[in-house]
Design a protein around this motif. Sequence first.
Motif, PDB file in Angstrom:
ATOM      1  N   ARG A 163      -3.882   2.308   1.470  1.00  0.00           N
ATOM      2  CA  ARG A 163      -4.528   2.204   0.269  1.00  0.00           C
ATOM      3  C   ARG A 163      -5.521   3.066   0.216  1.00  0.00           C
ATOM      4  O   ARG A 163      -5.846   3.576  -0.890  1.00  0.00           O
ATOM      5  CB  ARG A 163      -4.861   0.600   0.425  1.00  0.00           C
TER       6      ARG A 163
ATOM      7  N   SER B  38       0.793  -1.248   0.187  1.00  0.00           N
ATOM      8  CA  SER B  38       0.172   0.131  -0.081  1.00  0.00           C
ATOM      9  C   SER B  38       1.002   1.044  -0.146  1.00  0.00           C
ATOM     10  O   SER B  38       0.523   2.181  -0.563  1.00  0.00           O
ATOM     11  CB  SER B  38      -0.885   0.120   1.266  1.00  0.00           C
TER      12      SER B  38
ATOM     13  N   ASP C  62      -0.643  -3.704  -5.160  1.00  0.00           N
ATOM     14  CA  ASP C  62      -1.431  -4.548  -4.403  1.00  0.00           C
ATOM     15  C   ASP C  62      -0.948  -5.982  -4.186  1.00  0.00           C
ATOM     16  O   ASP C  62      -0.478  -6.541  -5.271  1.00  0.00           O
ATOM     17  CB  ASP C  62      -3.005  -4.677  -5.230  1.00  0.00           C
TER      18      ASP C  62
END
Lengths: 353, 518
Positions: free
Chosen positions: A151, A81, A267
């Motif tokens: 994120r 993230s 990710d």
Amino acid sequence: MTDITSNGAAAAPSNALLTLMKARTFIALILVFVFFAIFAPNFLSTANFVIMSKHVALNAFLAIGMTFVIISGGIDLSVGSIVGLCGMVAGYLLLNGIDLGIGWTVQFNTLEICLIVVLVGIAIGALNGFLITKLNVAPFIATLGTLYIARGAAMLSSGGETFPNLTGSAEYGSASYRFIGSGAFLGIPVSIWMLIVVGLLAAYIAKRTPLGRFIYAVGGNERAAGLSGVKVTYVKYFVYMFSGLCAALVGIIISSQLVAAHPATGDTFELNAIAAAVLGGTSMSGGRGKIGGTIIGAFVIGVLSDGLVMMGVSAFWQTVIKGVVIIAAVVIDQAQQRVQARVALQAQAAVGK
Amino acid sequence: MTDQHPVGLKIIGGTKVYPGTVALKAADFELRMGAVNVLVGENGAGKSTMMKVIAGVEQLTQGRIEMDGEEVRFTSTDDAERHGIGMIFQELNLFPNLTVAENIFMAHEKTRFGFDIDAEQQRAETRKLMKRLEHSIDPDTLVGDLKVGQQQIVEIAKSLARKAKILILDEPTSALSATEVEILFKVIAELKAEGVGLVYISHRMDELIRIGDYITVLRDGAITGARSMDGVDVPWIVRSMIGESSKDFAKEIEHPYGEEALRVEGMRLPDSGGGFVVDGVSFSLRQGEILGIYGLMGAGRTELLETIIGRHHLADGDVWVVGKKMGRPRVSDRIAHGLALIPEDRKHDGLVQILSIRENMTLSSLGAVTSGFHMNLKAERSRVAEFVKRMMIKIASPENPVSSLSGGNQQKVVISKALMTEPKVLLMDEPSRGIDIGAKAEVFRVMRQLAAKGLGIVFVTSDLEEVLSLSDRIIVMSNGRITGSFNRDEATDTKLVQASAAGHNPDSPPAQLHRKTA
């Protein structure tokens, strides 16, 4: 039941076996390499090497930071993230600069942008360190939390949109930003040079500085380290901040390579980083691991996945194979620990007690 | 005598080979029922191996085990347990995150219909066991919250709950105080009367002679003496153990005391219950002086040393090292100012087991081989080599993991680590715990030498003989307070025991007691 006669003869082969096992990741790399050199077309071309090394570098950066964290007895799930968020910060600064709200906007040159982005990565690492040391949150949970926070922040920065055309502007001195991802020096991509610098730095810290020794000690036995005068809190802050720094570098490199920043970038990168560290012989229970091993581990994973793509193996099978390789690595690692303990005990027994 | 105590278990020609070492050489051992079978030998002599064979942890390479004339084979501890054999290991095998009751009935839970745990019954039985052991440890306390000595009581209770026919006790008293040892001996006498065959391993000679009925001495895996306890004295045991006459404690080296090395004033450490584990302790120590701190377990001795080294942030009180007042508690600062601690629990507080001997030894003093941030590995190695020689540590290579060493050698590594910081005051918590007589003598010799060189030493012990023969001055602690202070010539064991029992009654363990002071 073991018999007596075999024991005297077992000592010499077990030493050879130990050497072989210690070099296992390297042997694996060579095997993977030779295999693809034979079976994958164009595997040995220079162009392929450049592409492959760029892929590997990204994972290797994260894995180096992750290795320190794991050696210290923790885990850092937030790196993927951080990569995404740092890419977005870089993109935002390149496109918009910072609006001071009084009709003025500050624009930054490439160096300033990189510094700010790196500071963002380190700051999130420091937040991890704070949660883990001062608020006593388990590393898994703390970094899981920052995984979501970072994120989410990346998504919020653009409303989920991509920052496109990050070409920078010559006027502000940020046109050179693209050079990070696409440039080369002496025929070797800039990102590889960066990896070499960070890798050597990390290996030096691990081996030749008290800080490095303390990281191992904290991971091996936190209480004993603390009572020996090791500043456990500082050590933990360092490993998470270093991991954040590595993730920020990856964020910069990716956004520069793609000339765009997407908030979903990075990710599950944290899992690849953990895999590389484990493949390189880092113990998940802390206290054991090597930077060199981790880098080789990252190469094994990188060469494996790129080679399989070139052979036309389906992506689904690639994932399965990666899993098998990781498990095999850990199984061999366990066997190595047993052999190693036996060799040490034998040597100790020879001394008398 | 033989008729009175039938042989319950026999090892005939037992040999156990580990890779590279023969731990047990053709040993013949007879375990007599309704008696205490004492087992002695230096560390690594094969005592633990022999007991592990009986308990089913390890299997013999050669030879056999007979019970009541029939050969038996134990391939696991379950097998041995089915034959009524229980063992209390030297290393505590407890689950710190489970309660006392849960630990005691681990894998033997009291159940309704075979699956539903009857917690109430377990609690009641635990209370009964604790009463028998004259402790009031609450069945619902987490084992991790107990002191090492109390954990040992739980371990003993656990094996009592199994109602073993043969019970092996591997150094059960190493963390117990004199009063608790008495209680344990009473329980042992009861078990004996019930016909239980006990095996008792200890390094404490006086204990062995007191409670033993039969004695077996091991040296280098071979049995060097086995007889009934009648007429056995310490010199005989030591001769059989190490093959020469007693080494005894190191002789006092005459030297004058220097100036004040350590002063502690009004040290207090609150506990979780609102009381104080260390309650207003003040004392002073001069250079070259050895101060012994005696007391029961839970008297706050360990915590006192920990507060001095700066481990507890909540501690209140002042510490001066050679006239310099210490700031807020931080271990690294205090080490830098000349304090060093040798912790009680070597495994958990003293060493990083996974690291090498070298890395453990220099952990506290890396600054001495570092310039800027660069560590000189060569200087580090030569420093380690120097200390290995000076402390007479037996090692194959300083690069081996520290876990490959025996207890005595591990302790020497811990002491070396402390000495490498060039301390002015050495705090030693049970420095002789779990190490053999040879290593003990060496540790004491080192303590004497250091004191003669002007180091101030504070050492905590539960061993009366040790505290009386080593200390220049003795402080006795009870319930976190100093209850007695004696000079070398005026201290006697009765005075010490009396002072250590101040404010105690046998049914209340110290941990519960100090809560009431709130």
